[in-house]
Every structure is written in structure tokens, then in C-alpha cells.
Design a protein around this motif. Structure first.
Motif, PDB file in Angstrom:
ATOM      1  N   GLU A 190       0.822  -1.195   0.000  1.00 15.55           N
ATOM      2  CA  GLU A 190       0.000   0.000   0.000  1.00 15.55           C
ATOM      3  C   GLU A 190       0.867   1.260   0.000  1.00 15.55           C
ATOM      4  O   GLU A 190       0.618   2.215  -0.737  1.00 15.55           O
ATOM      5  CB  GLU A 190      -0.928   0.009   1.214  1.00 15.55           C
ATOM      6  N   TRP A 193       3.875   1.502  -1.121  1.00 15.37           N
ATOM      7  CA  TRP A 193       4.490   1.556  -2.446  1.00 15.37           C
ATOM      8  C   TRP A 193       3.508   2.177  -3.455  1.00 15.37           C
ATOM      9  O   TRP A 193       3.845   3.105  -4.188  1.00 15.37           O
ATOM     10  CB  TRP A 193       4.894   0.135  -2.833  1.00 15.37           C
ATOM     11  N   GLY A 194       2.266   1.669  -3.443  1.00 15.46           N
ATOM     12  CA  GLY A 194       1.257   2.181  -4.365  1.00 15.46           C
ATOM     13  C   GLY A 194       1.012   3.658  -4.156  1.00 15.46           C
ATOM     14  O   GLY A 194       0.923   4.443  -5.105  1.00 15.46           O
ATOM     15  N   ARG A 195       0.959   4.030  -2.885  1.00 18.57           N
ATOM     16  CA  ARG A 195       0.688   5.439  -2.601  1.00 18.57           C
ATOM     17  C   ARG A 195       1.827   6.322  -3.110  1.00 18.57           C
ATOM     18  O   ARG A 195       1.608   7.384  -3.680  1.00 18.57           O
ATOM     19  CB  ARG A 195       0.516   5.630  -1.093  1.00 18.57           C
ATOM     20  N   THR A 196       3.065   5.846  -2.922  1.00 23.57           N
ATOM     21  CA  THR A 196       4.214   6.619  -3.389  1.00 23.57           C
ATOM     22  C   THR A 196       4.146   6.811  -4.899  1.00 23.57           C
ATOM     23  O   THR A 196       4.341   7.916  -5.405  1.00 23.57           O
ATOM     24  CB  THR A 196       5.521   5.884  -3.028  1.00 23.57           C
ATOM     25  N   VAL A 197       3.860   5.719  -5.610  1.00 26.33           N
ATOM     26  CA  VAL A 197       3.819   5.802  -7.069  1.00 26.33           C
ATOM     27  C   VAL A 197       2.775   6.819  -7.522  1.00 26.33           C
ATOM     28  O   VAL A 197       3.062   7.705  -8.336  1.00 26.33           O
ATOM     29  CB  VAL A 197       3.515   4.419  -7.689  1.00 26.33           C
ATOM     30  N   SER A 198       1.562   6.699  -6.953  1.00 27.87           N
ATOM     31  CA  SER A 198       0.515   7.601  -7.471  1.00 27.87           C
ATOM     32  C   SER A 198       0.790   9.044  -7.059  1.00 27.87           C
ATOM     33  O   SER A 198       0.502   9.972  -7.806  1.00 27.87           O
ATOM     34  CB  SER A 198      -0.872   7.146  -7.017  1.00 27.87           C
ATOM     35  N   LEU A 199       1.387   9.217  -5.878  1.00 34.91           N
ATOM     36  CA  LEU A 199       1.705  10.582  -5.451  1.00 34.91           C
ATOM     37  C   LEU A 199       2.747  11.193  -6.388  1.00 34.91           C
ATOM     38  O   LEU A 199       2.642  12.350  -6.796  1.00 34.91           O
ATOM     39  CB  LEU A 199       2.221  10.561  -4.013  1.00 34.91           C
ATOM     40  N   THR A 200       3.747  10.384  -6.757  1.00 37.32           N
ATOM     41  CA  THR A 200       4.775  10.878  -7.670  1.00 37.32           C
ATOM     42  C   THR A 200       4.153  11.306  -8.993  1.00 37.32           C
ATOM     43  O   THR A 200       4.441  12.389  -9.518  1.00 37.32           O
ATOM     44  CB  THR A 200       5.816   9.770  -7.944  1.00 37.32           C
ATOM     45  N   ALA A 201       3.287  10.445  -9.532  1.00 36.68           N
ATOM     46  CA  ALA A 201       2.632  10.767 -10.796  1.00 36.68           C
ATOM     47  C   ALA A 201       1.873  12.081 -10.683  1.00 36.68           C
ATOM     48  O   ALA A 201       1.948  12.951 -11.553  1.00 36.68           O
ATOM     49  CB  ALA A 201       1.686   9.634 -11.191  1.00 36.68           C
ATOM     50  N   LEU A 202       1.161  12.203  -9.563  1.00 40.03           N
ATOM     51  CA  LEU A 202       0.374  13.418  -9.353  1.00 40.03           C
ATOM     52  C   LEU A 202       1.269  14.650  -9.332  1.00 40.03           C
ATOM     53  O   LEU A 202       1.016  15.646 -10.012  1.00 40.03           O
ATOM     54  CB  LEU A 202      -0.396  13.298  -8.038  1.00 40.03           C
TER      55      LEU A 202
END
Ligand SMILES: Nc1ncnc2c1ncn2[C@@H]1O[C@H](COP(=O)(O)OP(=O)(O)OP(=O)(O)O)[C@@H](O)[C@H]1O
Ligand SMILES: [Mg+2]
Lengths: 311, 274
Positions: A23, A25-34
Motif C-alpha cells: 500500500e 508503495w502504491g501510494r508513493t507511485v501515485s503521489l509521484t505521478a500526481l
């Protein structure tokens, strides 16, 4: 004994399980994209703004003169030694063409949406839905080309002159924004709950009365959003408009005289100027106006949406 | 052949038991004859032969999917574009299920209230004036009066009389449902159809709604679908039990609840169903 099990339990609960790690990891990825997207948007706005402001800071053009000046000719300086960069003709052209095409497109779009959604949902789903989606996908150069070879000659035949101008632009934009406005209007109607219609019918309203007094009323915020969205599209459309409007940076004195819009001047001019020159900076200022207007359209859409939700 | 050990019971209980209302002072105002409803090819109602006495409350009960709503919605032709309805619906001697009928005029006489409170996103006043305005009433005094009497009959007047211009969407569930009743009776219908009107309400609102319905009985004939057996027992004179698209039993409410003649009804009202 008891404390030991408590400790064990605490350990178990505190241990980062695989799911928890995933979770994070997923949050980091989507935050980076954002963040990346935000950075890009901010960069674009910043870039256009800094370039667009240069006209006023380094070339010392008066902002008021820029917005209200009626003659656009960045290559020439007037009697006072000031460059002629009055953007009013383009601003007027853009607004005129946007508003006119929205005025023409709205009744057609809402009429079609009502037919698709209320009167003949089966035919609507089978025929009109795919047709609208197809029309949305046609590239704007095709619309422009059709405008050039059909609309412009027709306008010329009826009204005389060259045929290029706001009227031809409006016709082309009308066809271009119609599918978008229609499908968004249809969505707005679709989101009116079925029980509104049932309540109205059960009170003895006819289908037309139900559509007119209940469905359209309830869908008004959505319909307005659809129209503003269409306007935003019309306002920003460059290529097709440029092909039929005539590209004369003059105040439009009639709907059939050659004129220009912010976008058409930008697309015709930006390749022919040198970076950093006044001519170039002035075009960036037009781009800035365009960008700000797009933001305003977005804001309006959001405001309508919020108001609709409050209801 | 019965594969049932309790042969005596199985043979004494009937398959179907229908006693139409026949009380003095309550002439039959609405009846259905050989009513069948099809959703496409699927038959959802196989025969609905019921009669309704005027100024009485009739409850329609039965398990989920048994065709209660299907039957009720056919009565004021709300199923028109959704389903095929065959058979006769006799309203004061006129078959309203025939092509020449003006359904809009008919629905003014046979009103309907739905399961989910569905006020329009308009003011309380405009909600109630809606149907009258549709019919061309513009006179302010006439509208005012209808709004007031309808709200009073629906027992909502005292709570909203100062807020008539406020949005109806701000009302509580129970108030909204009573507004819907007021809206339905504003055109002074003969018959009021209600499809589980209390299922979205809390117990207090439900009991208020029941009181309202008992009052309304003086002026209207009421047919109500309900899943709440106590509710049916409390307010209705007659009860019809639906099962799998058929009316299995129809009788006075007290008979249905104390002395059902059909095994399935008996199981259902005693809670042994399914
Ligand atoms: N619009 C529709 N289209 C197709 N089938 C439907 C439709 N409405 C109801 N049905 C079917 O008709 C049958 C009877 O449904 P109906 O809604 O009348 O039951 P009900 O007794 O009112 O149930 P509930 O107590 O759950 O409201 C069901 O099998 C249902 O699936
Ligand atoms: Mg139902």
C-alpha cells in the motif's frame, strides 16, 4: 503471562505486513505521478505567463493599450514610436465566434439529447451514440477542410465577399462542438433520476410536460456545463477556424468579413517570428490571454458543478 | 400426488381463496379482470382479479418479486412503456386499460405515491402546485388554498407552513413522503396507490404516515403495497396475498391474518415462509 501475550500481539500488529508495504508503495507511485503532472501544469502556466508578460515588462507596452487597441501590426511602430499590438480584434473575434457557435449548437444539442434519452432511447443508443462518438474523433483539420471547400463557397454565394469570416467559422465550430455538447447533455439528462420522471407522470403530466418541467429543470446545471464545455472547445480551436476565418487582424465589421481569433493569429504567426523579439512576445501575450480564458471557462464549469451538487 | 406426510392438512388447505369485498356503503370502485402483465416475453403477473371497495384501505402483501408493484403500477398505467398489460381494469364502470383512454386524465383520478420519497427539486409550494399548474390553474388564491388543504390532509401543514418557499429537498424522509402524498392528493384523485410508502421511514414517521392514511380513507380509496405485516394488519380492511405472480388469497385483513385458507399465506403471515 498476560503481558507476554500482549507484547506478542503488539508485535504482530505493528509488524509491517506485505499488504501494508504494498500500500505504501502504491501510494508513493501515485503521489509521484500526481506531483509530476502538477509540476508540468505549473511549468506550462509559468512559461506562458513569463513569456506573455515580457511584452509589458521588456517591450513596455501598456496593458490597457494591448487589450483595447484595435490595430494589430507588431512589425510597425506608430507615430509615437509605440508598436501596434492592439489585441481587441482577436479577442472580439474569439468571443464572437465562441458565443455564436454555442448559441447555434445548444438547441440542436439539447434537442438531440432529449430525443436520444427521453423519446427514443433505443434508437438513441443504437444510432446517435456511435455517430456522436465518431464525430468527436474526427481531426479538426478535416472539419477545416470541409469548411474551406463547402462552407466558405456557400457563404460567398449567399452573402458575397470572400466567404471567409466569422460566419463560416461559426458554422464549422457549430459542427465541431455539437457532438461534445450533445453527448454531455445526454449524460446530464441520464443523471436525472428515473423517479423524478415517474413522479411527474404519476401526477398526470404528459411526456413533454415531464421533459420540459422536470427533466430539463433538474438537468440544468449539467446542461450548462455541457454548453460551457463546448464554448471552451470552440474558444481554443485553432486549425479549423484558421482555415475559414480569413486571418485578417481587423475588427470584424460584419460576420462575413475576414477576421481572426486569438488562436488563428497564434497559429499563423508563431512560426514567423524570432524568439525574444517584440513580435514573438506579443504572440505569447495572446497565448496568455487564451490560457487565462481557458482557466475562466474551467472555473465556470466547476462553479456550475458545485451549485448543481448543492441543489 | 402429494409427497407430504401431513396429508390431512394438505387436503384441507385450498390452493387459492378469493373473497371480494362486499360491504354496504363501500361500493366497488375499481376492479381488475383477468389482468396479465408481461415484461417482454416474461409473464410477471398471471391473473389479478381483485375488486376494491371505495373509501377502504386494501393492502397488497407477498414475498419480494411476487408481482405486487407490477400489479399496482398497472392500475394507473405506469407500466405503459415498460410492460404489456392485458385484461380489464374497470374504474367506475369504465375499462381504463383500453387504447382510447387519456392516461393523463386518468392519472389525475388514480394517483400514486412511490417507495422512495421523490419530491422535485422545487419549493414545497411548487411541488404541490405542480399538477394543478400543469392543468392550467394559475389563480394564486386557488393554488394557495389547495396547497394548504393538501398539506393539512397529509398532516404536514403545521410543520412547513412557514417554509413553503423552501426547497422540498430539505425535508426529512417522513416529511418528504407526506409531501408526496400531499402532492398526489392536490388534484383530488379518487384512488391513491402507494407502493411501500413507509419502507424508507423510521418507526415514528411510519406510524404518523399510517395515521395520515387512516384519515385520508374518508376521502380516498387506498391501495397500499407493504412488506410490513403489522402495518397491513393495523390499517387495512382487505388484504391480498401475492405469490409468484398470482393472487393466492384475498379476504378481509382479519381473516388473512387469523384464519388464512391457503397454506402459503399461512406460512407467510406466520413468518415460516421460504
Ligand atoms: N421493469 C421490469 N423489467 C423486467 N422485469 C421486471 C421489471 N419490474 C419487475 N420485473 C419482474 O417482475 C417480477 C415482479 O416484480 P415486482 O416488482 O412486481 O415484485 P414486488 O412484489 O413488487 O417485489 P418487491 O416486494 O421486491 O417490491 C419480478 O420477477 C421482477 O424481476
Ligand atoms: Mg415492489
Amino acid at each position: 503471562m498476560k503481558t507476554k501475550t500482549t507484547q506478542q500481539l503488539e508485535q504482530q500488529l505493528k509488524r509491517h505486513s506485505k499488504a501494508a508495504k504494498l500500500e505504501i508503495w502504491g501510494r508513493t507511485v501515485s503521489l509521484t505521478a500526481l506531483l509530476l503532472i502538477v509540476a508540468v501544469v505549473v511549468a506550462i502556466i509559468g512559461f506562458v505567463a513569463s513569456k506573455g508578460i515580457a511584452t509589458f515588462t521588456s517591450n513596455h507596452v501598456n496593458l490597457w493599450d494591448f487589450l483595447t487597441g484595435k490595430s494589430w501590426n507588431p512589425n510597425i511602430t506608430d507615430a509615437n514610436g509605440k508598436p501596434e499590438v492592439g489585441a481587441l480584434p482577436m479577442i472580439v473575434g474569439s468571443f464572437l465566434i465562441t458565443i455564436l457557435s454555442a448559441i447555434v449548437a445548444t438547441p440542436f444539442a439539447i434537442g438531440t439529447a432529449v430525443f436520444m434519452n427521453e423519446i427514443s432511447p433505443n434508437k438513441g443508443a443504437k444510432i446517435l451514440q456511435p455517430v456522436t462518438e465518431l464525430l468527436v474523433g474526427i481531426p479538426s483539420v478535416v472539419y477545416g477542410f470541409i469548411g474551406l471547400s463547402v462552407v466558405v463557397p456557400t457563404t460567398r454565394a449567399i452573402f458575397g465577399g470572400s466567404g471567409f469570416g466569422i460566419l463560416s467559422g461559426t458554422c464549422v465550430l457549430f459542427v465541431m462542438i455539437l457532438p461534445t455538447v450533445t453527448s454531455m447533455s445526454a449524460d446530464a439528462l441520464k443523471s436525472v433520476p428515473r423517479y423524478y420522471r415517474e413522479a411527474s407522470l404519476a401526477l398526470g403530466a404528459t411526456q413533454w410536460q415531464t421533459i420540459y418541467k422536470v427533466v430539463l429543470r433538474a438537468a440544468t446545471p449539467g446542461l450548462m456545463t455541457a454548453v460551457v464545455f463546448g464554448m471552451a472547445r470552440a474558444f481554443g480551436e485553432a486549425l479549423a477556424v484558421q482555415m475559414v476565418i480569413g486571418n485578417a487582424a481587423l475588427m470584424p465589421n460584419s460576420l462575413v468579413s475576414p477576421s481572426s481569433t486569438l488562436t488563428s493569429v497564434l497559429t499563423t504567426g508563431i512560426g514567423n517570428t524570432v524568439m525574444g523579439s517584440l513580435q514573438n512576445n506579443a504572440l505569447w501575450s495572446l497565448a496568455l490571454v487564451l490560457l487565462l480564458m481557458s482557466l475562466v471557462f474551467n472555473l465556470i464549469i466547476r462553479l456550475i458543478g458545485r451549485k448543481g451538487r448543492l441543489q | 400426488m402429494f409427497i407430504n406426510n401431513d396429508v390431512t392438512k394438505a387436503t384441507t388447505m385450498q390452493e387459492r381463496h378469493v373473497v371480494q369485498p362486499h360491504e354496504a356503503g363501500h361500493p366497488i370502485i375499481l376492479s381488475t379482470e383477468d389482468l396479465h402483465v408481461f415484461y417482454g416475453k416474461k409473464e410477471a403477473l398471471f391473473e389479478g382479479d381483485l375488486q376494491f371497495g371505495s373509501n377502504q384501505i386494501t393492502a397488497l402483501i407477498g414475498p419480494s418479486g411476487s408481482g405486487k408493484s407490477t400489479y399496482l403500477r398497472s392500475l394507473n398505467r405506469m407500466n405503459d412503456r415498460i410492460a404489456t398489460v392485458t385484461g380489464k381494469i374497470m374504474y367506475r364502470g369504465v375499462d381504463i386499460n383500453q387504447p382510447g383512454i387519456d392516461v393523463y386524465e386518468m392519472r389525475r383520478r388514480v394517483g400514486m405515491v412511490f417507495q422512495r420519497p421523490n419530491p422535485f427539486a422545487k419549493s414545497i409550494y411548487d411541488n404541490i402546485a405542480f399538477a394543478l399548474r400543469l392543468r392550467g390553474t394559475t389563480d394564486k388564491y386557488a393554488l394557495d388554498e389547495v396547497v394548504e388543504t393538501s398539506l393539512k390532509q397529509a398532516a404536514l401543514w403545521d410543520q412547513v407552513k412557514d417554509d413553503l418557499n423552501k426547497s422540498a429537498l430539505a425535508l426529512s424522509g417522513g416529511q418528504a413522503q407526506r409531501l408526496c402524498i400531499a402532492r398526489a392528493i392536490a388534484v383530488k384523485p379518487d384512488i391513491l396507490l402507494l407502493d411501500e410508502p413507509a419502507s424508507a421511514l423510521d418507526p415514528v414517521s411510519t406510524s404518523q404516515l399510517e395515521d395520515t392514511l387512516l384519515d385520508l380513507k374518508q376521502h380516498y380509496t387506498i391501495i397500499i403495497v407493504t412488506h410490513n405485516m403489522q402495518q397491513a394488519a393495523r390499517i387495512s380492511e382487505y388484504t391480498a396475498f401475492f405469490n409468484q405472480g398470482r393472487v393466492l388469497e384475498y379476504d378481509t385483513t382479519s381473516q388473512i391474518f387469523t384464519n388464512p385458507q391457503v397454506q402459503v399465506t399461512s406460512d407467510y403471515v406466520s413468518g415460516n415462509f421460504g
